[in-house]
Scaffold this motif. Structure first.
Motif, PDB file in Angstrom:
ATOM      1  N   THR A 185      -4.266   1.909  -2.899  1.00  9.10           N
ATOM      2  CA  THR A 185      -2.917   1.669  -3.410  1.00  9.10           C
ATOM      3  C   THR A 185      -2.770   2.496  -4.678  1.00  9.10           C
ATOM      4  OG1 THR A 185      -2.956  -0.561  -2.507  1.00  9.10           O
ATOM      5  CG2 THR A 185      -1.269  -0.087  -4.137  1.00  9.10           C
TER       6      THR A 185
ATOM      7  N   PRO B 239       0.833  -1.203   0.000  1.00  7.30           N
ATOM      8  CA  PRO B 239       0.000   0.000   0.000  1.00  7.30           C
ATOM      9  C   PRO B 239       0.864   1.248   0.000  1.00  7.30           C
ATOM     10  CG  PRO B 239      -0.071  -1.079   2.148  1.00  7.30           C
ATOM     11  CD  PRO B 239       0.737  -1.959   1.243  1.00  7.30           C
ATOM     12  N   SER B 240       0.361   2.303  -0.637  1.00  3.55           N
ATOM     13  CA  SER B 240       1.090   3.558  -0.649  1.00  3.55           C
ATOM     14  C   SER B 240       0.890   4.278   0.671  1.00  3.55           C
ATOM     15  CB  SER B 240       0.592   4.438  -1.804  1.00  3.55           C
ATOM     16  OG  SER B 240      -0.757   4.743  -1.583  1.00  3.55           O
TER      17      SER B 240
END
Length: 122
Positions: A108, A31-32
């Motif tokens: 994401t 995930p960002s």
């Protein structure tokens, strides 16, 4: 009821329980961070960024996010399969169904990653 209909109904009834008790991100997908998501163009930072139609063609799954904070899911040809409200907190998107089940996913980049599939804006 035909065998195919029975299998389809059983599959759909099991679907809302897929999110219980764990991380909903797909393995191998990182995930960002909130900072990088909010800095990039077209990022998803709040409920307003979700409004619109999202889909995973392979999973035959679509989620329609409405401005009033509600959603409608279409699944495997069944329109209006599930409805409810949605929320976003940091990188977590929650689909709170009127069926009593909550499905969580991870923002994401510009996609929404759930156990069922990865939604992209359509």
């Amino acid at each position: 009821m035909t065998l195919a209909t029975g299998i389809a109904v059983a599959s759909l009834l099991a679907l809302p329980g897929c999110d219980r008790g764990g991380d909903d991100a797909k393995p191998g997908v990182s995930p960002s961070t909130s900072a990088s998501a909010s800095e990039s163009s077209g990022s998803i930072a709040d409920k307003a960024d979700l409004v619109g139609d999202w889909e995973d063609v392979e999973a035959q799954w679509a989620v329609h996010f409405n401005e009033d904070g509600t959603f409608v899911e279409d699944f495997q040809g069944i329109v209006d399969f599930r409805v409810g409200t949605y929320d976003i907190s940091g990188e977590t998107v929650s689909l709170i169904g009127d069926d009593g089940n909550t499905t969580t996913g991870t923002v994401t980049g510009v996609t929404l990653v759930f156990k069922l599939g990865t939604l992209i804006r359509s």
